[in-house]
Design a protein around this motif. Structure first.
Motif, PDB file in Angstrom:
ATOM      1  N   PHE A  20      19.985 105.704  11.891  1.00  0.00           N
ATOM      2  CA  PHE A  20      21.258 105.354  11.978  1.00  0.00           C
ATOM      3  C   PHE A  20      21.851 104.745  10.532  1.00  0.00           C
ATOM      4  N   ASN A  21      21.082 103.874  10.053  1.00  0.00           N
ATOM      5  CA  ASN A  21      21.686 103.210   8.755  1.00  0.00           C
ATOM      6  C   ASN A  21      21.708 104.267   7.490  1.00  0.00           C
ATOM      7  N   GLU A  22      20.699 105.281   7.578  1.00  0.00           N
ATOM      8  CA  GLU A  22      20.777 106.316   6.438  1.00  0.00           C
ATOM      9  C   GLU A  22      22.041 107.033   6.595  1.00  0.00           C
ATOM     10  N   TYR A  23      22.603 107.493   7.750  1.00  0.00           N
ATOM     11  CA  TYR A  23      23.838 108.339   7.920  1.00  0.00           C
ATOM     12  C   TYR A  23      24.989 107.363   7.711  1.00  0.00           C
ATOM     13  N   ALA A  24      25.117 106.268   8.202  1.00  0.00           N
ATOM     14  CA  ALA A  24      26.069 105.266   7.974  1.00  0.00           C
ATOM     15  C   ALA A  24      25.991 104.786   6.370  1.00  0.00           C
ATOM     16  N   ARG A  25      25.138 104.752   5.752  1.00  0.00           N
ATOM     17  CA  ARG A  25      25.144 104.364   4.090  1.00  0.00           C
ATOM     18  C   ARG A  25      25.569 105.594   3.574  1.00  0.00           C
ATOM     19  N   ARG A  26      25.497 106.829   3.915  1.00  0.00           N
ATOM     20  CA  ARG A  26      25.949 108.262   3.220  1.00  0.00           C
ATOM     21  C   ARG A  26      27.511 108.186   3.265  1.00  0.00           C
ATOM     22  N   LEU A  27      28.306 107.414   4.319  1.00  0.00           N
ATOM     23  CA  LEU A  27      29.407 107.719   4.536  1.00  0.00           C
ATOM     24  C   LEU A  27      30.360 106.855   3.610  1.00  0.00           C
ATOM     25  N   PRO A  28      31.484 107.551   3.059  1.00  0.00           N
ATOM     26  CA  PRO A  28      32.099 106.885   2.071  1.00  0.00           C
ATOM     27  C   PRO A  28      32.809 105.827   2.611  1.00  0.00           C
ATOM     28  N   ARG A  29      33.346 104.746   1.782  1.00  0.00           N
ATOM     29  CA  ARG A  29      34.086 103.614   2.020  1.00  0.00           C
ATOM     30  C   ARG A  29      35.419 103.886   2.982  1.00  0.00           C
TER      31      ARG A  29
END
Length: 156
Positions: A20-29
């Motif tokens: 989950f954190n990996e995909y959330a981290r990839r999202l732009p601000r």
């Protein structure tokens, strides 16, 4: 746009949190995803599924950010493709709408939350474990952003 994921349940396996954190981290601000776990109601001792869902409903409603578009995951919801999700996300981004996505507990969600939803969305016809739903949803949100940005992550 802020995206909040309200998920009933806690203490997920490490692989769930990591993915989950990996995909959330990839999202732009401009499309940041924040997870807020909702405490599940204990069952047994006279607490029926309906009473448990009602207690969880109250916790969910208290956690929904003001003025958010409410998207509730439900097995009877609409089937969207990744491209359709990207199209909806474009609309949300352009309008400045914040969105709140909700994943229910083991017994599902109270009818009150479903009735309040702007969208009932189904991720799969299959029954999925709640941790897997978190990961799948985060991945699809990242995929939607990738589609909007013409990134090669998504291939037709």
């Amino acid at each position: 746009m802020k995206m909040t994921l309200l998920a009933v349940g806690s203490k997920m396996p490490r692989w769930v949190d990591d993915a989950f954190n990996e995909y959330a981290r990839r999202l732009p601000r401009e499309a940041a995803l924040h997870l807020q776990e909702i405490k599940p109601e204990k069952r047994g001792g006279g607490v029926t599924a309906e009473k448990g869902m009602a207690a969880e409903c109250a916790r969910i409603e208290a956690a929904i950010p003001p003025r958010s578009k409410l998207i509730v995951l439900d097995e009877r919801g609409q089937d969207w493709t990744s491209v359709r999700l990207a199209s909806e996300m474009k609309t949300w981004l352009e309008s400045g709408d914040d969105i709140c996505l909700v994943i229910g507990g083991a017994d599902g969600l109270s009818p009150a939350i479903k009735q309040r939803a702007d969208v009932l969305l189904r991720l799969s016809a299959l029954t999925l474990p709640h941790g897997m739903v978190r990961v799948l949803l985060a991945e699809q949100l990242y995929r939607a952003v990738s589609i909007l940005n013409n990134h090669p992550y998504h291939r037709e």
